[in-house]
Scaffold this motif. Structure first.
Motif, PDB file in Angstrom:
ATOM      1  N   THR A 195      56.344 -48.601  24.939  1.00  0.00           N
ATOM      2  CA  THR A 195      57.155 -49.711  25.425  1.00  0.00           C
ATOM      3  C   THR A 195      56.979 -50.944  24.553  1.00  0.00           C
ATOM      4  O   THR A 195      55.895 -51.201  24.046  1.00  0.00           O
ATOM      5  CB  THR A 195      56.817 -50.064  26.893  1.00  0.00           C
ATOM      6  OG1 THR A 195      57.654 -51.143  27.318  1.00  0.00           O
ATOM      7  CG2 THR A 195      55.358 -50.439  27.072  1.00  0.00           C
TER       8      THR A 195
ATOM      9  N   GLY B 132      58.425 -53.726  26.011  1.00  0.00           N
ATOM     10  CA  GLY B 132      58.713 -54.707  27.049  1.00  0.00           C
ATOM     11  C   GLY B 132      60.182 -54.992  27.255  1.00  0.00           C
ATOM     12  O   GLY B 132      60.558 -55.804  28.096  1.00  0.00           O
TER      13      GLY B 132
ATOM     14  N   ARG C  62      62.067 -50.253  29.771  1.00  0.00           N
ATOM     15  CA  ARG C  62      61.903 -50.095  31.219  1.00  0.00           C
ATOM     16  C   ARG C  62      62.820 -49.001  31.755  1.00  0.00           C
ATOM     17  O   ARG C  62      62.444 -48.248  32.645  1.00  0.00           O
ATOM     18  CB  ARG C  62      62.155 -51.417  31.937  1.00  0.00           C
ATOM     19  CG  ARG C  62      60.937 -52.334  31.909  1.00  0.00           C
ATOM     20  CD  ARG C  62      61.122 -53.562  32.786  1.00  0.00           C
ATOM     21  NE  ARG C  62      62.129 -54.476  32.280  1.00  0.00           N
ATOM     22  CZ  ARG C  62      61.948 -55.328  31.278  1.00  0.00           C
ATOM     23  NH1 ARG C  62      60.794 -55.374  30.657  1.00  0.00           N
ATOM     24  NH2 ARG C  62      62.918 -56.126  30.894  1.00  0.00           N
TER      25      ARG C  62
ATOM     26  N   THR D 259      51.438 -57.370  28.559  1.00  0.00           N
ATOM     27  CA  THR D 259      52.436 -57.590  29.612  1.00  0.00           C
ATOM     28  C   THR D 259      53.391 -56.407  29.694  1.00  0.00           C
ATOM     29  O   THR D 259      53.739 -55.948  30.793  1.00  0.00           O
ATOM     30  CB  THR D 259      53.220 -58.901  29.356  1.00  0.00           C
ATOM     31  OG1 THR D 259      52.299 -59.992  29.382  1.00  0.00           O
ATOM     32  CG2 THR D 259      54.301 -59.113  30.393  1.00  0.00           C
TER      33      THR D 259
ATOM     34  N   GLU E  15      51.607 -53.491  31.335  1.00  0.00           N
ATOM     35  CA  GLU E  15      51.326 -53.807  32.735  1.00  0.00           C
ATOM     36  C   GLU E  15      52.591 -53.705  33.588  1.00  0.00           C
ATOM     37  O   GLU E  15      52.509 -53.348  34.766  1.00  0.00           O
ATOM     38  CB  GLU E  15      50.686 -55.187  32.846  1.00  0.00           C
ATOM     39  CG  GLU E  15      49.248 -55.184  32.347  1.00  0.00           C
ATOM     40  CD  GLU E  15      48.647 -56.574  32.177  1.00  0.00           C
ATOM     41  OE1 GLU E  15      49.322 -57.577  32.531  1.00  0.00           O
ATOM     42  OE2 GLU E  15      47.508 -56.649  31.691  1.00  0.00           O
ATOM     43  N   GLU E  16      53.765 -54.001  33.007  1.00  0.00           N
ATOM     44  CA  GLU E  16      55.015 -53.816  33.736  1.00  0.00           C
ATOM     45  C   GLU E  16      55.229 -52.349  34.083  1.00  0.00           C
ATOM     46  O   GLU E  16      55.656 -52.021  35.191  1.00  0.00           O
ATOM     47  CB  GLU E  16      56.201 -54.333  32.912  1.00  0.00           C
ATOM     48  CG  GLU E  16      56.296 -55.822  32.828  1.00  0.00           C
ATOM     49  CD  GLU E  16      57.430 -56.295  31.930  1.00  0.00           C
ATOM     50  OE1 GLU E  16      58.089 -55.455  31.273  1.00  0.00           O
ATOM     51  OE2 GLU E  16      57.658 -57.513  31.880  1.00  0.00           O
TER      52      GLU E  16
ATOM     53  N   ALA F 201      52.862 -51.418  36.848  1.00  0.00           N
ATOM     54  CA  ALA F 201      53.341 -51.903  38.148  1.00  0.00           C
ATOM     55  C   ALA F 201      54.443 -51.001  38.699  1.00  0.00           C
ATOM     56  O   ALA F 201      54.451 -50.688  39.897  1.00  0.00           O
ATOM     57  CB  ALA F 201      53.837 -53.342  38.019  1.00  0.00           C
TER      58      ALA F 201
END
Length: 143
Positions: free
Chosen positions: A9, A11, A16, A67, A70-71, A74
């Motif tokens: 990824t 981001g 996503r 980040t 971590e997305e 989540a």
């Protein structure tokens, strides 16, 4: 069939979207997701001006990469899928292939950027390199 799915990824929305496909597969097969963000070593010099310390640039890029993974973590947690995260610095395609090998991935799920023509010829494609060189199947997802 799939126990370990690697999800590179950056981001982006495209990444996503690819992660959501990976999560659906992980949920169906009880697989673990490994979210990976690679800081392109070639970009470090591009973002560094003479008055900004290289360490400051690296820290900013690392924060962005953390980040991004971590997305995915989540999203995984929301879907009750186990997710591990990793951030590396290097040549993206090489790092993705190395991690796929290191974690014994069964599948790599990644986005395409949709570049064509001259832009594709000049910039190349990380996804294309991974598809060509991967020892495991690669699922590419267009946004």
């Amino acid at each position: 069939m799939y126990d370990t799915i690697l999800v590179p990824t950056d981001g982006s929305d495209r990444a996503r979207t690819a992660a959501r496909h990976a999560l659906a597969l992980a949920d169906a097969y009880g697989a673990t997701i490994h979210a990976l963000s690679v800081i392109d070593a070639g970009d470090l010099g591009l973002w560094t001006s003479s008055d900004v310390p290289v360490e400051q640039v690296q820290d900013g890029l690392r924060d962005t990469a953390r980040t991004a993974v971590e997305e995915i973590a989540a999203l995984s947690e929301a879907d009750s899928v186990v997710c591990e995260t990793d951030v590396r610095i290097g040549v993206p395609a090489r790092e993705i292939l190395a991690v796929a090998d290191d974690i014994d991935a069964d599948l790599v799920v990644m986005a395409t950027h949709g570049r064509t023509g001259l832009e594709h010829a000049i910039l190349g494609s990380t996804t294309e390199r991974v598809v060509r060189l991967s020892d495991v199947p690669v699922l590419t997802v267009r946004a």
